[in-house]
Design an enzyme around this catalytic site. Structure first.
Site, short mmCIF file in Angstrom:
data_model
loop_
_atom_site.label_atom_id
_atom_site.label_comp_id
_atom_site.label_asym_id
_atom_site.label_seq_id
_atom_site.Cartn_x
_atom_site.Cartn_y
_atom_site.Cartn_z
N ASP A 254 0.84 -1.20 0.00
CA ASP A 254 0.00 0.00 0.00
C ASP A 254 0.87 1.25 0.00
OD1 ASP A 254 -2.58 1.33 0.16
OD2 ASP A 254 -1.96 1.95 2.17
N GLU A 259 6.95 6.81 -3.45
CA GLU A 259 5.55 7.02 -3.83
C GLU A 259 5.16 8.48 -4.02
OE1 GLU A 259 3.71 5.32 -0.23
OE2 GLU A 259 2.92 7.31 0.22
#
Ligand code: NAI
Length: 330
Positions: A254, A259
Site C-alpha cells: 500500500d 511514492e
C-alpha cells in the site's frame, strides 16, 4: 486562524468543511503538494495542514517560519516527512495519532486475501467472461504463521483479525507490550518462521530498509510480505530480486519508498519513469494500492475532527497533547 491546506483531494473537503464551520478555523484548499517550489503559497497563513507526501525539510520549514507560519498540522499519524530538528523552537508539529486502526488493518487483510485467493486475477477474468480456474489455486490462511512487526494500534487490530482466521501469530516490537498475550520473538526468528509478514511499525533510522537482501534471505520460501506502513521499510530493489528468484511468493504494497511522485495522482496516460515500481506492478503476484489503507469514511471524519481540534487547542492554549516532540520515537 488561517490554515493553508496542501495536497487537497475531493474526499478531504467535506469532513474539514464540516468541522471548521464549528470552530473559528478558515482553510484555504490548495491541490498542490507542499515543497520548496510551493511553500510561497503559505505566506500570511498561521498554519499549514499537510499529508504524507508533502515535504517538510529544513528549507521548507525555514521559509514557513519566515512567512509567519507557526503550526504544521499533519492530518496523518506518521511524521517521517517532517524534519523535527529543523522545526524545533520554530513550528509546532501536530498529528493525528489514531483515526482508525481498523481501516489500515482491514486493508492489510483485504490485500492478503486478494493475493492468496487470486481475487485480482479472477475479477478481471470473469469481467471478460473467462470462467476458467487455471492458475487460480490459492492456499488456506488457517494454520499459517503470520509475523507482525510493530504491535501498536494497527498491528494489534491486525493480530485480532488474523486470530479470527485461525492463524498462528508471532510478533516483533522494539517495545513489546507487557501482558498482551502476544507471542514476541526476535526479528531473526520472525523472518525464519513466518509464512506471511505484515509491517506495522513506523519508519525511523532503525527501521529503514528492514526488509532487505539479508532479511529476505532469512525468510521462508514463498513468504507473502504486506506493507501498509511506510514504503522505505522495504528496499524495493531487494524485494524485486526476491520475487524474481521466487523466494518471495507475493507482495501486497500500500506504500512505496518513492511514492510521493506518483501516489494520489492519475498517471494512466503517462510513461512512469520509476522502473522498479513499474516492474513490481507488472508482476502477477504483486498487488499495489496507492496509500489507500486509511481511506474509510470513519477515518476521514476522525482525521478532520482531530486535526481541527489540534489547531484550535494549540492556538488557544499554546500546547497540544498531539504535538510531536523530537525525542518521541513512535
Ligand atoms: P503505533 O505507534 O500505535 O504503533 C507502532 C508500533 O511500532 C509500536 O508498538 C512501537 O513500539 C513499534 N516500533 C517502534 N519502533 C520499532 C522498531 N524499530 N521495530 C519494531 N517495532 C517498532 O502506530 P500505528 O497507529 O499502529 O501505525 C503504525 C504505522 O502505520 C505508522 O507508523 C504509519 O507509518 C502507518 N500508517 C499507514 C497508513 C496507511 O494509510 N497506509 C495509515 C496510518 C498509519
Amino acid at each position: 486562524m488561517k490554515i493553508a491546506f496542501f495536497d487537497t483531494k475531493s474526499y478531504d473537503r467535506p469532513g474539514f468543511e464540516e468541522f471548521c464551520k464549528q470552530q473559528n478555523v478558515c482553510f484555504k484548499f490548495f491541490e498542490t503538494k507542499l515543497n520548496e517550489d510551493t511553500v510561497e503559497l503559505a505566506r500570511g497563513y498561521d498554519g499549514v495542514c499537510v499529508f504524507v507526501n508533502d515535504t517538510l525539510n529544513a528549507a521548507v520549514i525555514d521559509k514557513l517560519y519566515a512567512y509567519g507560519v507557526r503550526v504544521i498540522a499533519l492530518r496523518c499519524a506518521g511524521f517521517n516527512n517532517v524534519d523535527l530538528d529543523a522545526a524545533e523552537g520554530k513550528l509546532a508539529v501536530l498529528r493525528v495519532p489514531a483515526y482508525s486502526p481498523y481501516a489500515v488493518a482491514e486493508h492489510a487483510m483485504a490485500m492478503l486475501l486478494t493475493s492468496v485467493r487470486r481475487i485480482h486475477k479472477a475479477y478481471v477474468r470473469t469481467k471478460g467472461f473467462n470462467f476458467s480456474l487455471n492458475d487460480l489455486t490459492g492456499f488456506d490462511l488457517h494454520g499459517k504463521t503470520v509475523g507482525v512487526i510493530g504491535t501498536g494500534k494497527i498491528g494489534r487490530v491486525f493480530i485480532d483479525i488474523c486470530r479470527g482466521f485461525g492463524m498462528h501469530v508471532l510478533a516483533y516490537d522494539k517495545y513489546p507490550a507487557a501482558n498482551s498475550g502476544i507471542q514476541y520473538v526476535s526479528l531473526d526468528e520472525l523472518f525464519a518462521k513466518s509464512n506471511i509478514l505484515s509491517l506495522h511499525c513506523p519508519l525511523t533510522d532503525e527501521t529503514y530498509h528492514m526488509i532487505n537482501d539479508r532479511s529476505i534471505e532469512q525468510m521462508k520460501k514463498g513468504v507473502v510480505i504486506i506493507n501498509t506502513s511506510r514504503g522505505a521499510l522495504i528496499d524495493a530493489e531487494a524485494l524485486l530480486k526476491g520475487i524474481k528468484t521466487r523466494k518471495v511468493g507475493a507482495a501486497c504494497l500500500d506504500v512505496y519508498e518513492e511514492e510521493s511522485e506518483f501516489f494520489f495522482e492519475d498517471y494512466s496516460g503517462h510513461i512512469v519513469e520509476d522502473d522498479t515500481l513499474a516492474r513490481l506492478i507488472t508482476m502477477p503476484n504483486v498487488i499495489v494500492t496507492s496509500h489507500q489503507a486509511f481511506l474509510t469514511e470513519e477515518a476521514l471524519q476522525n482525521i478532520a475532527e482531530t486535526t481541527v481540534q489540534n489547531i484550535v487547542t494549540f492556538f488557544q492554549t499554546g500546547s497540544c497533547e498531539n504535538e510531536v516532540r523530537k525525542q518521541v520515537k513512535v
